[in-house]
Design a protein around this motif. Structure first.
Motif, PDB file in Angstrom:
ATOM      1  N   GLY A  20      -1.683  -1.926 -16.848  1.00 39.58           N
ATOM      2  CA  GLY A  20      -1.733  -3.149 -17.637  1.00 39.58           C
ATOM      3  C   GLY A  20      -1.133  -3.020 -19.027  1.00 39.58           C
ATOM      4  O   GLY A  20      -0.984  -4.017 -19.718  1.00 39.58           O
ATOM      5  N   LEU A  21      -0.806  -1.818 -19.439  1.00 38.68           N
ATOM      6  CA  LEU A  21      -0.206  -1.630 -20.760  1.00 38.68           C
ATOM      7  C   LEU A  21       1.223  -1.146 -20.608  1.00 38.68           C
ATOM      8  O   LEU A  21       1.508  -0.270 -19.802  1.00 38.68           O
ATOM      9  CB  LEU A  21      -0.992  -0.607 -21.586  1.00 38.68           C
ATOM     10  CG  LEU A  21      -2.387  -0.982 -22.004  1.00 38.68           C
ATOM     11  CD1 LEU A  21      -2.952   0.088 -22.923  1.00 38.68           C
ATOM     12  CD2 LEU A  21      -2.432  -2.328 -22.697  1.00 38.68           C
ATOM     13  N   GLU A  22       2.086  -1.725 -21.412  1.00 36.48           N
ATOM     14  CA  GLU A  22       3.481  -1.300 -21.388  1.00 36.48           C
ATOM     15  C   GLU A  22       4.117  -1.603 -22.730  1.00 36.48           C
ATOM     16  O   GLU A  22       3.517  -2.257 -23.584  1.00 36.48           O
ATOM     17  CB  GLU A  22       4.244  -1.985 -20.260  1.00 36.48           C
ATOM     18  CG  GLU A  22       4.200  -3.492 -20.321  1.00 36.48           C
ATOM     19  CD  GLU A  22       4.827  -4.140 -19.096  1.00 36.48           C
ATOM     20  OE1 GLU A  22       5.429  -5.190 -19.282  1.00 36.48           O
ATOM     21  OE2 GLU A  22       4.717  -3.605 -17.991  1.00 36.48           O
ATOM     22  N   GLY A  23       5.298  -1.112 -22.903  1.00 33.75           N
ATOM     23  CA  GLY A  23       6.085  -1.405 -24.097  1.00 33.75           C
ATOM     24  C   GLY A  23       5.381  -1.038 -25.388  1.00 33.75           C
ATOM     25  O   GLY A  23       4.761   0.015 -25.509  1.00 33.75           O
ATOM     26  N   ASN A  24       5.475  -1.942 -26.359  1.00 37.51           N
ATOM     27  CA  ASN A  24       4.947  -1.676 -27.690  1.00 37.51           C
ATOM     28  C   ASN A  24       3.424  -1.661 -27.739  1.00 37.51           C
ATOM     29  O   ASN A  24       2.853  -1.059 -28.647  1.00 37.51           O
ATOM     30  CB  ASN A  24       5.517  -2.664 -28.700  1.00 37.51           C
ATOM     31  CG  ASN A  24       6.976  -2.383 -28.987  1.00 37.51           C
ATOM     32  OD1 ASN A  24       7.447  -1.263 -28.834  1.00 37.51           O
ATOM     33  ND2 ASN A  24       7.715  -3.404 -29.389  1.00 37.51           N
ATOM     34  N   ILE A  25       2.753  -2.307 -26.794  1.00 38.34           N
ATOM     35  CA  ILE A  25       1.282  -2.232 -26.755  1.00 38.34           C
ATOM     36  C   ILE A  25       0.869  -0.827 -26.341  1.00 38.34           C
ATOM     37  O   ILE A  25      -0.026  -0.225 -26.943  1.00 38.34           O
ATOM     38  CB  ILE A  25       0.673  -3.288 -25.808  1.00 38.34           C
ATOM     39  CG1 ILE A  25       0.993  -4.695 -26.317  1.00 38.34           C
ATOM     40  CG2 ILE A  25      -0.839  -3.100 -25.698  1.00 38.34           C
ATOM     41  CD1 ILE A  25       0.573  -5.799 -25.380  1.00 38.34           C
ATOM     42  N   LEU A  26       1.519  -0.277 -25.340  1.00 38.82           N
ATOM     43  CA  LEU A  26       1.244   1.095 -24.914  1.00 38.82           C
ATOM     44  C   LEU A  26       1.568   2.065 -26.052  1.00 38.82           C
ATOM     45  O   LEU A  26       0.785   2.975 -26.347  1.00 38.82           O
ATOM     46  CB  LEU A  26       2.061   1.450 -23.672  1.00 38.82           C
ATOM     47  CG  LEU A  26       1.912   2.877 -23.146  1.00 38.82           C
ATOM     48  CD1 LEU A  26       0.466   3.186 -22.792  1.00 38.82           C
ATOM     49  CD2 LEU A  26       2.811   3.077 -21.925  1.00 38.82           C
ATOM     50  N   LEU A  27       2.685   1.850 -26.722  1.00 36.94           N
ATOM     51  CA  LEU A  27       3.067   2.690 -27.851  1.00 36.94           C
ATOM     52  C   LEU A  27       2.006   2.640 -28.949  1.00 36.94           C
ATOM     53  O   LEU A  27       1.654   3.667 -29.532  1.00 36.94           O
ATOM     54  CB  LEU A  27       4.428   2.252 -28.398  1.00 36.94           C
ATOM     55  CG  LEU A  27       4.998   3.074 -29.541  1.00 36.94           C
ATOM     56  CD1 LEU A  27       5.219   4.522 -29.117  1.00 36.94           C
ATOM     57  CD2 LEU A  27       6.305   2.452 -30.016  1.00 36.94           C
ATOM     58  N   PHE A  28       1.457   1.445 -29.215  1.00 38.94           N
ATOM     59  CA  PHE A  28       0.403   1.315 -30.222  1.00 38.94           C
ATOM     60  C   PHE A  28      -0.798   2.193 -29.874  1.00 38.94           C
ATOM     61  O   PHE A  28      -1.297   2.942 -30.715  1.00 38.94           O
ATOM     62  CB  PHE A  28      -0.054  -0.146 -30.368  1.00 38.94           C
ATOM     63  CG  PHE A  28      -1.323  -0.258 -31.143  1.00 38.94           C
ATOM     64  CD1 PHE A  28      -1.306  -0.235 -32.526  1.00 38.94           C
ATOM     65  CD2 PHE A  28      -2.546  -0.329 -30.495  1.00 38.94           C
ATOM     66  CE1 PHE A  28      -2.481  -0.287 -33.256  1.00 38.94           C
ATOM     67  CE2 PHE A  28      -3.730  -0.386 -31.211  1.00 38.94           C
ATOM     68  CZ  PHE A  28      -3.699  -0.364 -32.596  1.00 38.94           C
ATOM     69  N   PHE A  29      -1.284   2.101 -28.631  1.00 38.43           N
ATOM     70  CA  PHE A  29      -2.466   2.869 -28.256  1.00 38.43           C
ATOM     71  C   PHE A  29      -2.189   4.375 -28.234  1.00 38.43           C
ATOM     72  O   PHE A  29      -3.056   5.172 -28.571  1.00 38.43           O
ATOM     73  CB  PHE A  29      -3.055   2.378 -26.928  1.00 38.43           C
ATOM     74  CG  PHE A  29      -3.882   1.136 -27.105  1.00 38.43           C
ATOM     75  CD1 PHE A  29      -5.139   1.205 -27.683  1.00 38.43           C
ATOM     76  CD2 PHE A  29      -3.403  -0.099 -26.722  1.00 38.43           C
ATOM     77  CE1 PHE A  29      -5.904   0.063 -27.881  1.00 38.43           C
ATOM     78  CE2 PHE A  29      -4.165  -1.255 -26.907  1.00 38.43           C
ATOM     79  CZ  PHE A  29      -5.408  -1.170 -27.490  1.00 38.43           C
ATOM     80  N   ARG A  30      -0.987   4.774 -27.855  1.00 40.53           N
ATOM     81  CA  ARG A  30      -0.632   6.202 -27.938  1.00 40.53           C
ATOM     82  C   ARG A  30      -0.648   6.678 -29.384  1.00 40.53           C
ATOM     83  O   ARG A  30      -1.162   7.748 -29.704  1.00 40.53           O
ATOM     84  CB  ARG A  30       0.743   6.448 -27.322  1.00 40.53           C
ATOM     85  CG  ARG A  30       0.731   6.418 -25.822  1.00 40.53           C
ATOM     86  CD  ARG A  30       2.096   6.756 -25.291  1.00 40.53           C
ATOM     87  NE  ARG A  30       2.082   6.756 -23.839  1.00 40.53           N
ATOM     88  CZ  ARG A  30       3.173   6.881 -23.102  1.00 40.53           C
ATOM     89  NH1 ARG A  30       4.353   7.012 -23.673  1.00 40.53           N
ATOM     90  NH2 ARG A  30       3.086   6.877 -21.793  1.00 40.53           N
ATOM     91  N   ASP A  31      -0.075   5.860 -30.294  1.00 46.07           N
ATOM     92  CA  ASP A  31      -0.064   6.220 -31.715  1.00 46.07           C
ATOM     93  C   ASP A  31      -1.476   6.233 -32.293  1.00 46.07           C
ATOM     94  O   ASP A  31      -1.804   7.090 -33.125  1.00 46.07           O
ATOM     95  CB  ASP A  31       0.811   5.251 -32.513  1.00 46.07           C
ATOM     96  CG  ASP A  31       2.293   5.451 -32.273  1.00 46.07           C
ATOM     97  OD1 ASP A  31       2.682   6.494 -31.681  1.00 46.07           O
ATOM     98  OD2 ASP A  31       3.079   4.565 -32.675  1.00 46.07           O
ATOM     99  N   LEU A  32      -2.311   5.286 -31.877  1.00 43.13           N
ATOM    100  CA  LEU A  32      -3.696   5.246 -32.346  1.00 43.13           C
ATOM    101  C   LEU A  32      -4.436   6.505 -31.927  1.00 43.13           C
ATOM    102  O   LEU A  32      -5.107   7.150 -32.733  1.00 43.13           O
ATOM    103  CB  LEU A  32      -4.412   4.002 -31.814  1.00 43.13           C
ATOM    104  CG  LEU A  32      -5.869   3.842 -32.245  1.00 43.13           C
ATOM    105  CD1 LEU A  32      -5.968   3.640 -33.756  1.00 43.13           C
ATOM    106  CD2 LEU A  32      -6.496   2.668 -31.501  1.00 43.13           C
ATOM    107  N   LYS A  33      -4.292   6.874 -30.659  1.00 47.40           N
ATOM    108  CA  LYS A  33      -4.944   8.087 -30.169  1.00 47.40           C
ATOM    109  C   LYS A  33      -4.452   9.310 -30.939  1.00 47.40           C
ATOM    110  O   LYS A  33      -5.257  10.120 -31.396  1.00 47.40           O
ATOM    111  CB  LYS A  33      -4.704   8.282 -28.673  1.00 47.40           C
ATOM    112  CG  LYS A  33      -5.293   9.600 -28.172  1.00 47.40           C
ATOM    113  CD  LYS A  33      -5.224   9.747 -26.687  1.00 47.40           C
ATOM    114  CE  LYS A  33      -5.739  11.082 -26.204  1.00 47.40           C
ATOM    115  NZ  LYS A  33      -6.942  11.601 -26.821  1.00 47.40           N
ATOM    116  N   LYS A  34      -3.155   9.420 -31.102  1.00 44.74           N
ATOM    117  CA  LYS A  34      -2.601  10.579 -31.794  1.00 44.74           C
ATOM    118  C   LYS A  34      -3.079  10.641 -33.238  1.00 44.74           C
ATOM    119  O   LYS A  34      -3.420  11.714 -33.748  1.00 44.74           O
ATOM    120  CB  LYS A  34      -1.076  10.546 -31.739  1.00 44.74           C
ATOM    121  CG  LYS A  34      -0.426  11.765 -32.338  1.00 44.74           C
ATOM    122  CD  LYS A  34       1.082  11.723 -32.168  1.00 44.74           C
ATOM    123  CE  LYS A  34       1.732  12.959 -32.769  1.00 44.74           C
ATOM    124  NZ  LYS A  34       3.184  12.926 -32.620  1.00 44.74           N
TER     125      LYS A  34
END
Length: 156
Positions: A20-34
């Motif tokens: 359900g996550l792709e593109g910039n939304i997925l990138l946001f959550f990856r950056d948040l986790k990191k």
């Protein structure tokens, strides 16, 4: 021993591409986790909108939210580190070209030596919260605009 570590890593790889996550939304959550996993307040600051607000959490503005994370990071015992997990409970709902609403279940794990999970802390009623992400018109990247406890949203 190598095989055990390899299997442990494999189990976590599937969490890097949640359904359900792709593109910039997925990138946001990856950056948040990191940013949380590495205790990087500068990056976390970039991921929270200057217009951030909350009506149901004590951290009602961006400065308070950044200070909260700084306090959490400083309170962690020596040789421990945070590890954020985010379960997406509802398919992202685009409210406009600029905003998307999600219901998430965030869990902050605290690991000893990066391996042993000492404890986990969920947030929100039933460990869920509603989040509004705002899209930057220039970059197309998302920032957190609002977070609310799910019970607060359901009572409105």
């Amino acid at each position: 021993m190598k095989e055990g570590i390899y299997l442990f890593q494999e189990a976590h790889k599937s969490k890097l591409n949640p359904t359900g996550l792709e593109g910039n939304i997925l990138l946001f959550f990856r950056d948040l986790k990191k940013s949380i996993d590495t205790k990087n307040l500068d990056k976390l600051n970039e991921l929270i909108s200057d217009k951030y607000y909350s009506e149901s959490y004590p951290q009602t503005n961006k400065n308070q939210l950044i200070f909260y994370f700084e306090s959490v990071f400083k309170s962690l015992p020596f040789l421990t580190s945070p590890s954020l997990e985010v379960e997406i409970c509802k398919i992202p709902e685009f409210r406009s070209q600029k905003q998307v609403f999600l219901v998430i279940r965030p869990i902050l794990n605290v690991h000893l030596l990066g391996i042993i999970n000492l404890f986990s802390q969920g947030f929100g009623t039933e460990k869920r919260m509603g989040v509004i992400l705002g899209k930057n018109q220039n970059s197309g990247l998302f920032t957190i605009v609002n977070m609310e406890d799910i019970s607060y949203l359901e009572s409105k």
